[in-house]
Design an enzyme around this catalytic site. Structure first.
Site, short mmCIF file in Angstrom:
data_model
loop_
_atom_site.label_atom_id
_atom_site.label_comp_id
_atom_site.label_asym_id
_atom_site.label_seq_id
_atom_site.Cartn_x
_atom_site.Cartn_y
_atom_site.Cartn_z
CE1 TYR A 148 -3.14 -2.92 0.15
CE2 TYR A 148 -3.54 -2.47 2.48
CZ TYR A 148 -3.79 -3.21 1.34
OH TYR A 148 -4.70 -4.24 1.39
N PRO A 174 -16.34 -4.34 2.29
CG PRO A 174 -16.56 -3.92 4.57
CD PRO A 174 -15.53 -4.06 3.49
NE ARG A 220 -12.15 4.16 -1.53
CZ ARG A 220 -12.00 3.14 -0.69
NH1 ARG A 220 -12.28 1.92 -1.07
NH2 ARG A 220 -11.60 3.34 0.55
#
Length: 332
Positions: free
Chosen positions: A54, A204, A225
């Protein structure tokens, strides 16, 4: 906040956890990363999930600074290894030298002498499985990780590792799972449950689609996002007009149940006892608290039936390889 036992381990993890995939690897500023992390502690979240890849270490570095200010026994820390860490084609995968190198690099960035959970981010079909399993076992024997897990392995790969090292090798599986992505239910859930391996699921909320903020036929909202090129990398998995229309059909179901849509979506995944935790992302502290509020919410059978009816055939239900995953097993 409620807590569940992670597989066969002695770790108790919060039902809602905080992840750092697209946010704390560079998608949000350092101050927001710190604010969200502290909000997680305030909300009773004790499980933090990251990966070396990441931001090629950026997320681990950010959390190393923040989490190291808290007592080490106050949080459960998970990271991963597999994806490329540089432009060197050899600097990736699950070979024994790579695992040995990357666990040390992760611990340095995370400012700790061990992680609670070390996960194979994908299965490496280019390395004999014996090499990979032995390398992970060595990491545990050295005290650098307490337990081992995997993310997005196929049933064949999971079974091959269990046949080699026994069911106690793994305590967790990390698949994508949501109302819109139900593929793990087909095979992975039952196989793992038979060997006391818990699910800690990613996305989720389907990367925010299950918040209801994305509307069919409309541009993505500013500041969301999918408005960021850096954070829209897997948008095609969960984003289409058909999906957005199905999500809008969920809104009145949530309202009738006295819930907002994200809470409904998180409670829906937590209905499965195979899960230990749902990994959520957040760019603002209020999102952390809102997500945490889903812990303990029980959905009635009427609500679950209404959800199934509203979604129809929209969800992915068949076994599906994850991005970056490959089928097959290599042996010595």
């Amino acid at each position: 906040m409620r807590y569940r036992t992670l597989g066969s381990s002695d770790l108790e993890v919060s039902e809602i956890s905080l992840g750092s995939w697209l946010t704390y690897s560079g998608g949000v500023e350092a101050d927001a990363t710190r604010a969200c992390t502290e909000a997680a502690f305030d909300a009773g979240i004790n499980f933090f999930d990251t990966a070396n890849a990441y931001g090629r270490g950026a997320a681990e570095t950010a959390w190393g600074e923040i989490l190291s200010a808290h007592p080490r026994d106050s949080y459960v820390l998970a990271t991963k290894v597999y994806f490329p860490m540089s432009d060197d084609l050899a600097d990736r995968g699950l070979s024994a030298p790579q695992i040995a190198k990357q666990i040390d690099a992760s611990l340095t960035r995370l400012r700790t002498d061990h992680v609670d959970l070390y996960q194979a981010h994908r299965f490496d079909t280019t390395v004999p499985i014996e090499d990979t399993v032995e390398a992970f076992q060595k990491v545990v024997a050295q005290g650098k990780a307490r337990y081992i897990g995997f993310s997005e392995w196929t049933p064949e790969q999971i079974q091959a590792a269990i046949d080699l090292a026994g069911p106690e090798l793994f305590v967790s599986s990390q698949p994508q799972y949501s109302m819109l992505w139900q593929a793990p239910e087909a095979e992975v859930f039952d196989l793992c449950a038979a060997h006391d391996i818990s699910q800690i699921v990613w996305s989720p909320l389907a990367q925010g689609v299950l918040t209801g903020k994305y509307k069919p036929g409309q541009p993505v909202p500013e500041g969301s996002r999918f408005a960021s090129a850096d954070m829209a990398v897997s948008q095609d998995l969960v984003y289409s007009d058909a999906i957005l229309e199905a999500v809008q059909r969920l809104v009145p179901i949530a309202e009738e149940a006295g819930l907002d849509l994200p809470t409904l979506a998180l409670a829906w995944v937590l209905r499965r006892r195979e899960l230990a935790s749902a990994i959520t992302g957040a760019s603002r502290p209020e999102q952390v608290h809102a997500n945490a509020a889903a812990s303990g919410v029980e959905l009635t059978e009427d609500v679950l039936t209404a959800v199934d009816r509203a979604l129809g055939d929209t969800p992915v239900t068949e076994p599906t390889l994850a991005p970056g995953a490959e089928a097959g097993v290599k042996r010595r």
